[in-house]
Scaffold this motif. Structure first.
Motif, PDB file in Angstrom:
ATOM      1  N   LEU A 162       9.535  -0.531  -5.727  1.00 16.49           N
ATOM      2  CA  LEU A 162      10.965  -0.823  -5.758  1.00 16.49           C
ATOM      3  C   LEU A 162      11.366  -1.464  -7.078  1.00 16.49           C
ATOM      4  N   GLU A 163      10.476  -2.229  -7.672  1.00 16.22           N
ATOM      5  CA  GLU A 163      10.795  -2.934  -8.907  1.00 16.22           C
ATOM      6  C   GLU A 163      10.807  -1.997 -10.113  1.00 16.22           C
TER       7      GLU A 163
ATOM      8  N   ILE B 146       0.825  -1.209   0.000  1.00 14.42           N
ATOM      9  CA  ILE B 146       0.000   0.000   0.000  1.00 14.42           C
ATOM     10  C   ILE B 146       0.858   1.257   0.000  1.00 14.42           C
ATOM     11  N   ARG B 147       2.094   1.173   0.504  1.00 11.59           N
ATOM     12  CA  ARG B 147       2.981   2.335   0.427  1.00 11.59           C
ATOM     13  C   ARG B 147       3.548   2.496  -0.986  1.00 11.59           C
ATOM     14  N   GLU B 148       3.794   1.382  -1.666  1.00 15.11           N
ATOM     15  CA  GLU B 148       4.316   1.471  -3.032  1.00 15.11           C
ATOM     16  C   GLU B 148       3.310   2.103  -3.984  1.00 15.11           C
ATOM     17  N   ARG B 149       2.036   1.934  -3.716  1.00 14.03           N
ATOM     18  CA  ARG B 149       1.030   2.534  -4.603  1.00 14.03           C
ATOM     19  C   ARG B 149       1.112   4.051  -4.568  1.00 14.03           C
TER      20      ARG B 149
ATOM     21  N   PHE C 108      13.561   6.675  -9.622  1.00 14.91           N
ATOM     22  CA  PHE C 108      12.875   7.863  -9.128  1.00 14.91           C
ATOM     23  C   PHE C 108      12.861   7.901  -7.602  1.00 14.91           C
ATOM     24  N   LEU C 109      12.698   6.762  -6.955  1.00 16.34           N
ATOM     25  CA  LEU C 109      12.699   6.725  -5.496  1.00 16.34           C
ATOM     26  C   LEU C 109      14.021   7.260  -4.941  1.00 16.34           C
ATOM     27  N   VAL C 110      15.116   6.932  -5.601  1.00 16.49           N
ATOM     28  CA  VAL C 110      16.414   7.485  -5.203  1.00 16.49           C
ATOM     29  C   VAL C 110      16.421   8.997  -5.417  1.00 16.49           C
ATOM     30  N   GLU C 111      15.895   9.423  -6.548  1.00 10.63           N
ATOM     31  CA  GLU C 111      15.854  10.859  -6.865  1.00 10.63           C
ATOM     32  C   GLU C 111      15.016  11.630  -5.855  1.00 10.63           C
TER      33      GLU C 111
END
Length: 562
Positions: A474-475, A466-469, A480-483
């Motif tokens: 991560l996949e 639910i947090r990934e939504r 972008f998550l790093v950015e």
């Protein structure tokens, strides 16, 4: 927070004195309470029984409770209480998916009402029928399913970008009443029958509207979210207005019907009262105060509390950012022009007109306190809360920067702004300090995210999907998550930081604060990390609050003093 019993005349009996926060429900027809509690904020909720007949001479501790559903490795969250049985949801089957279980109190036998997967956020039960609300994989969206006799029917589609909450079954029918923004910007009250026919009972183009049906189905309590406060009215079962319920204070409401549908118990949490308890008689229209949340305050403190004003702050792209302003009641030497921006968590949440000892104390200390609802916040329509989804994440950070440019409008000094936030608000604090350095005087991060990558890797398994939504997966979105992670830009940060975290946090692991503390120490930027071994996601215990919050006040004052 502990349990206290009120008798019909308002006399109070403290029922619990547990080492952590708890909640509870009466068992129908018995002087017994089902108590829900966890261990040190770990959110692995356990269920116990407490006999309150005769009323306890002293509040009950853990040893005074009778275990009902216990396994400290899993969540057991109370859903409903019914004659002779309780209903709860649990992730004990595989740690990720939540099942809905009925437990018979006399025999201890259990039956499964729902085990078809997903993160179950809400359940309403009528007999052996359960309306199950799940977080869907669309941002800020839910799916509604009906479980009955081992069969599960979808009421709404799994991929519907819509929020449906709260969902209630009309007793003895297969009809649901719920608040939904399916095909709309703001949530409306709708009725859905067993043939999947949708009827709109009440709607607004400016506010979210929700309903609480009475047990006999004869009335609806209608709640309108207007500028972060709730307005109440009684309507008939088809949405026709019957009566308004005038509240003395403008705040956020919780409400429960009596079993005979004759009374409403109403809790009101407002900026100037930490919690009133009211009783509304539906036959006479009488509204009686059972608890005045300010009665333990001195007159001087009561008079000093501030009801914030609402403003709209212009953003870089022409959008307007809703914001509450707490202005200092009187000048404090050295603090004129200082500003603290208190940023809410979520992100799918709303800063509302509720009691905040933080906001009140900061204003009393002489700071202008700004409480924004940046894009991504709920309460202002689906369009607004969708404007930070996944690749739009950093637009919310830019909203904070836009508010900085506006602070002279309320007498603030843009060079003396402290940022304060918890959870996702803590992430926004860290993102502003690292991605837009040199603009801020200080930062206070409570249980915040320093790296979206490590957060998603280490959060509890049942929360990851639910947090990934909301943030990205991560996949598919790692780059972008790093950015979008504050840790990526730590080399540019030069602002003093205070960090507070609970060691048992199942949502944002302690490692999120430890890694930013270590990096800032290596860089030579002042950073203080306070860890509480008996806390989880935030501070639940009064002793810890009385330690951490004054430390935060002193830290902010030192950094913004003229």
């Amino acid at each position: 927070m502990q349990l206290v019993e009120l008798d019909p005349q308002g006399a109070r009996t403290p029922l619990t004195a547990l080492p952590g926060a708890c909640s509870g429900r009466y068992l129908p027809g018995r002087r017994t309470v089902v108590v829900q509690h966890d261990n040190g904020g770990d959110e692995c909720l356990q269920l116990s029984l407490l006999d309150v007949e005769p009323p306890p001479s002293t509040p009950a501790g853990l040893d005074d409770l009778e275990p009902l559903v216990h396994d400290p490795a899993y969540v057991h969250a109370l859903v409903d209480v019914q004659p002779g049985r309780v209903v709860y949801r649990t992730n004990r089957r595989n740690e990720i998916d939540f099942d809905v279980i009925v437990r018979e109190l006399d025999s201890g036998a259990e039956r499964v009402l729902y085990d078809d997967g997903g993160y179950v956020s809400e359940v309403d039960v009528d007999g052996d029928t359960a309306a199950v609300t799940l977080f869907s994989l669309q941002p800020a969206s839910t799916q509604v399913r009906l479980a009955r006799g081992g069969q599960v029917t979808d009421v709404t589609a799994a991929d519907d970008h819509a929020l449906h909450t709260p969902v209630r079954l009309i007793s003895g029918t297969d009809t649901l009443v719920m608040s939904s923004n399916h095909g709309r910007d703001f949530r409306a009250v709708v009725k859905v029958d067993g043939a999947q026919n949708w009827t709109t009972l009440l709607a607004s183009d400016e506010h979210d509207v929700s309903a609480r049906p009475s047990p006999d189905g004869s009335r609806l309590l209608i709640i309108r979210n207007v500028d972060g406060g709730d307005e109440l009215a009684i309507h008939g079962p088809d949405g026709e207005w019957q009566a308004d319920i005038p509240l003395v204070r403008n705040g956020v409401v919780t409400a429960a019907w009596s079993q005979d549908s004759a009374f409403l118990a109403i809790g009101v949490d407002s900026p100037t009262s930490p919690g009133d308890v009211l009783l509304f008689d539906t036959s006479t229209g009488e509204l009686r105060t059972l608890v005045d949340g300010t009665e333990q305050m001195t007159p001087e403190l009561r008079d000093a509390l501030i009801d914030p004003t609402s403003v709209l702050v212009p953003a870089r792209d022409g959008e307007m950012i809703p914001c509450y302003v707490y202005s200092p009641p009187e000048p404090v030497p050295g603090m004129s022009g200082s500003v603290v921006m208190n940023i809410h968590g979520g992100p799918e949440a709303q800063a509302r007109r509720q009691f905040s000892p933080i906001n009140q104390a900061l204003a009393a200390a002489g700071h202008v306190v700004l409480v924004p609802n940046v894009r991504g916040s709920t309460g202002y329509g689906k369009r607004w809360y969708s404007m930070d989804d996944v690749r739009l994440r950093l637009e919310a950070v830019l909203d904070i920067v836009d508010i900085r440019s506006w602070v002279p409008s309320v007498g603030g000094d843009p060079d003396r702004i402290a940022l304060y936030g918890g959870s996702y608000g803590g992430y926004l604090v860290l993102a502003c300090l690292t991605m837009h350095p040199g603009l801020w005087a200080a930062g206070v991060d409570i249980v915040g995210i320093s790296s979206l990558v490590s957060f998603l890797e280490n959060t509890s398994p049942y929360r990851r999907a639910i947090r990934e939504r909301e943030y990205g997966s991560l996949e598919h979105d790692r780059e972008f998550l790093v950015e979008a992670s504050p840790l990526t830009y730590l080399h540019a940060m030069d602002t003093p930081l205070l960090v507070v975290h609970g060691a048992n946090d199942p949502r944002v692991p302690l490692s999120e604060s430890e890694q930013i503390k270590a990096a800032l120490d290596e860089k030579g930027v002042p950073c203080t990390l306070i860890v509480y071994d008996d806390e989880g996601h935030g501070l639940a215990k009064r002793a810890n609050r009385l330690d951490a919050y004054p430390a935060a006040m002193s830290f902010i004052a030192e950094q913004v003093r003229a």
